[in-house]
Design a protein around this motif. Structure first.
Motif, PDB file in Angstrom:
ATOM      1  N   ASP A  19      17.514  25.408  -9.246  1.00 32.51           N
ATOM      2  CA  ASP A  19      17.059  25.310 -10.603  1.00 32.51           C
ATOM      3  C   ASP A  19      17.713  24.934 -11.319  1.00 32.51           C
ATOM      4  OD1 ASP A  19      13.614  25.307  -9.600  1.00 32.51           O
ATOM      5  OD2 ASP A  19      14.340  27.602 -10.388  1.00 32.51           O
ATOM      6  N   ARG A 134      20.400  15.267 -11.505  1.00 37.38           N
ATOM      7  CA  ARG A 134      19.214  15.960 -12.138  1.00 37.38           C
ATOM      8  C   ARG A 134      18.171  15.429 -11.955  1.00 37.38           C
ATOM      9  NH1 ARG A 134      17.937  21.070 -14.300  1.00 37.38           N
ATOM     10  NH2 ARG A 134      15.960  21.222 -15.393  1.00 37.38           N
ATOM     11  N   GLY A 136      13.876  15.964 -11.862  1.00 39.07           N
ATOM     12  CA  GLY A 136      12.900  16.197 -12.952  1.00 39.07           C
ATOM     13  C   GLY A 136      13.436  17.163 -13.370  1.00 39.07           C
ATOM     14  N   ASP A 137      12.378  18.401 -12.641  1.00 37.91           N
ATOM     15  CA  ASP A 137      13.204  20.374 -12.625  1.00 37.91           C
ATOM     16  C   ASP A 137      13.920  20.195 -12.662  1.00 37.91           C
ATOM     17  OD1 ASP A 137      11.071  19.489 -14.960  1.00 37.91           O
ATOM     18  OD2 ASP A 137       9.612  20.938 -14.053  1.00 37.91           O
ATOM     19  N   GLU A 138      14.288  19.939 -11.274  1.00 32.27           N
ATOM     20  CA  GLU A 138      15.344  20.635 -10.433  1.00 32.27           C
ATOM     21  C   GLU A 138      16.782  20.424 -10.657  1.00 32.27           C
ATOM     22  OE1 GLU A 138      14.094  22.249  -6.604  1.00 32.27           O
ATOM     23  OE2 GLU A 138      13.688  19.349  -6.164  1.00 32.27           O
TER      24      GLU A 138
END
Length: 147
Positions: A19, A134, A136-138
Protein backbone atom coordinates in the motif's frame (compact mmCIF):
# COMPACT_ATOMS: atom_id res chain seq x y z
CA UNK A 1 2.26 -6.06 1.79
CA UNK A 2 3.34 -9.19 -0.02
CA UNK A 3 6.09 -10.65 -2.16
CA UNK A 4 6.63 -13.69 -4.36
CA UNK A 5 9.84 -15.28 -5.57
CA UNK A 6 10.03 -15.67 -9.34
CA UNK A 7 12.38 -17.91 -11.28
CA UNK A 8 14.60 -15.91 -13.59
CA UNK A 9 17.04 -17.95 -15.74
CA UNK A 10 20.08 -18.49 -13.48
CA UNK A 11 18.97 -15.72 -11.12
CA UNK A 12 16.05 -15.16 -8.76
CA UNK A 13 13.55 -12.32 -8.84
CA UNK A 14 11.29 -10.82 -6.20
CA UNK A 15 7.93 -9.38 -7.19
CA UNK A 16 6.21 -7.35 -4.47
CA UNK A 17 3.19 -5.13 -3.86
CA UNK A 18 2.25 -2.90 -0.93
CA UNK A 19 0.00 0.00 0.00
CA UNK A 20 2.91 2.38 0.66
CA UNK A 21 6.36 2.86 -0.77
CA UNK A 22 7.90 2.19 2.66
CA UNK A 23 6.03 -1.11 2.97
CA UNK A 24 7.07 -2.02 -0.59
CA UNK A 25 10.77 -1.60 0.23
CA UNK A 26 10.29 -3.80 3.31
CA UNK A 27 8.46 -6.43 1.24
CA UNK A 28 11.24 -6.57 -1.36
CA UNK A 29 13.82 -6.88 1.44
CA UNK A 30 11.76 -9.70 2.99
CA UNK A 31 11.76 -11.33 -0.45
CA UNK A 32 15.55 -11.04 -0.52
CA UNK A 33 15.69 -12.84 2.84
CA UNK A 34 13.36 -15.57 1.53
CA UNK A 35 15.49 -15.96 -1.59
CA UNK A 36 18.56 -16.29 0.63
CA UNK A 37 17.31 -19.04 2.96
CA UNK A 38 14.80 -21.89 2.88
CA UNK A 39 13.37 -20.65 6.17
CA UNK A 40 14.12 -17.81 8.57
CA UNK A 41 13.85 -18.45 12.31
CA UNK A 42 11.08 -16.42 13.98
CA UNK A 43 13.38 -15.38 16.83
CA UNK A 44 17.05 -14.72 17.43
CA UNK A 45 19.42 -12.09 16.21
CA UNK A 46 19.81 -8.44 17.10
CA UNK A 47 18.17 -5.57 15.23
CA UNK A 48 20.44 -3.14 13.45
CA UNK A 49 19.66 0.16 11.74
CA UNK A 50 20.80 1.70 8.50
CA UNK A 51 20.23 4.77 6.36
CA UNK A 52 20.50 5.14 2.60
CA UNK A 53 20.11 8.14 0.29
CA UNK A 54 19.86 8.33 -3.50
CA UNK A 55 18.76 10.64 -6.31
CA UNK A 56 15.73 8.55 -7.34
CA UNK A 57 13.33 5.88 -6.07
CA UNK A 58 14.82 3.08 -8.18
CA UNK A 59 18.35 4.02 -7.16
CA UNK A 60 17.25 4.08 -3.51
CA UNK A 61 15.77 0.59 -3.77
CA UNK A 62 18.90 -0.70 -5.51
CA UNK A 63 21.23 0.92 -2.95
CA UNK A 64 19.11 -0.35 -0.02
CA UNK A 65 19.17 -3.95 -1.24
CA UNK A 66 22.87 -3.69 -2.05
CA UNK A 67 23.49 -2.40 1.47
CA UNK A 68 21.58 -5.37 2.94
CA UNK A 69 23.84 -7.75 1.00
CA UNK A 70 26.86 -5.83 2.30
CA UNK A 71 25.56 -6.00 5.89
CA UNK A 72 25.06 -9.76 5.47
CA UNK A 73 28.67 -10.17 4.41
CA UNK A 74 30.17 -7.89 7.07
CA UNK A 75 27.99 -8.88 10.04
CA UNK A 76 27.64 -12.55 8.98
CA UNK A 77 23.87 -12.33 9.45
CA UNK A 78 20.80 -12.74 7.30
CA UNK A 79 18.85 -9.48 7.47
CA UNK A 80 15.18 -10.30 8.16
CA UNK A 81 11.97 -8.70 9.49
CA UNK A 82 12.55 -5.42 7.70
CA UNK A 83 11.08 -2.08 8.74
CA UNK A 84 11.48 0.88 6.39
CA UNK A 85 10.59 4.52 6.09
CA UNK A 86 11.06 6.09 2.65
CA UNK A 87 10.78 9.86 2.11
CA UNK A 88 11.61 12.32 -0.62
CA UNK A 89 13.20 15.52 0.59
CA UNK A 90 11.64 18.63 -0.92
CA UNK A 91 15.02 20.30 -1.09
CA UNK A 92 15.71 20.52 -4.78
CA UNK A 93 19.02 22.19 -4.08
CA UNK A 94 17.74 25.52 -5.39
CA UNK A 95 17.77 24.22 -8.97
CA UNK A 96 14.06 24.51 -9.68
CA UNK A 97 11.43 21.89 -10.44
CA UNK A 98 13.75 19.84 -12.67
CA UNK A 99 15.61 18.60 -9.57
CA UNK A 100 13.02 17.06 -7.23
CA UNK A 101 15.42 16.38 -4.37
CA UNK A 102 16.86 13.34 -2.73
CA UNK A 103 15.20 10.11 -1.62
CA UNK A 104 16.05 8.84 1.86
CA UNK A 105 15.47 5.55 3.62
CA UNK A 106 15.79 4.75 7.29
CA UNK A 107 15.44 1.07 8.07
CA UNK A 108 16.11 -1.68 10.53
CA UNK A 109 16.43 -5.44 10.23
CA UNK A 110 16.88 -8.38 12.54
CA UNK A 111 20.27 -9.94 11.91
CA UNK A 112 19.82 -13.72 12.07
CA UNK A 113 23.25 -15.37 12.46
CA UNK A 114 24.17 -17.15 9.22
CA UNK A 115 25.07 -20.30 11.13
CA UNK A 116 21.39 -20.52 12.24
CA UNK A 117 20.06 -20.77 8.66
CA UNK A 118 20.69 -22.82 5.53
CA UNK A 119 21.55 -19.83 3.37
CA UNK A 120 22.44 -19.59 -0.28
CA UNK A 121 24.51 -16.71 -1.49
CA UNK A 122 22.83 -13.87 -3.30
CA UNK A 123 25.77 -12.20 -5.04
CA UNK A 124 24.19 -8.91 -6.03
CA UNK A 125 21.09 -6.92 -6.82
CA UNK A 126 20.76 -5.93 -10.49
CA UNK A 127 19.06 -3.19 -12.46
CA UNK A 128 18.09 -5.87 -15.01
CA UNK A 129 14.32 -5.63 -15.55
CA UNK A 130 13.89 -3.62 -12.33
CA UNK A 131 10.44 -2.06 -12.01
CA UNK A 132 9.20 0.29 -9.31
CA UNK A 133 5.87 1.95 -10.00
CA UNK A 134 2.50 2.94 -8.70
CA UNK A 135 -0.29 0.69 -10.00
CA UNK A 136 -3.71 1.97 -9.05
CA UNK A 137 -3.95 2.04 -5.26
CA UNK A 138 -0.72 0.14 -4.57
CA UNK A 139 2.99 0.15 -5.24
CA UNK A 140 4.65 -2.58 -7.34
CA UNK A 141 8.29 -3.71 -7.58
CA UNK A 142 10.16 -6.37 -9.51
CA UNK A 143 13.84 -6.91 -8.70
CA UNK A 144 16.30 -9.51 -10.05
CA UNK A 145 19.14 -10.82 -7.90
CA UNK A 146 22.30 -12.50 -9.17
CA UNK A 147 22.83 -15.87 -7.43
Amino acid sequence: MSYELRDHTADVAVEATADTLSALFAAVADGLAAASAESVPETGGDRFELEVAAEGREALLFDYLDRLIYERDVRLVLPADHRCTVVESDDGGGKGDADPGEWRLTASARGVPLDAVAAREIKAVTYSEMALERRGDEWYAYVVFDV
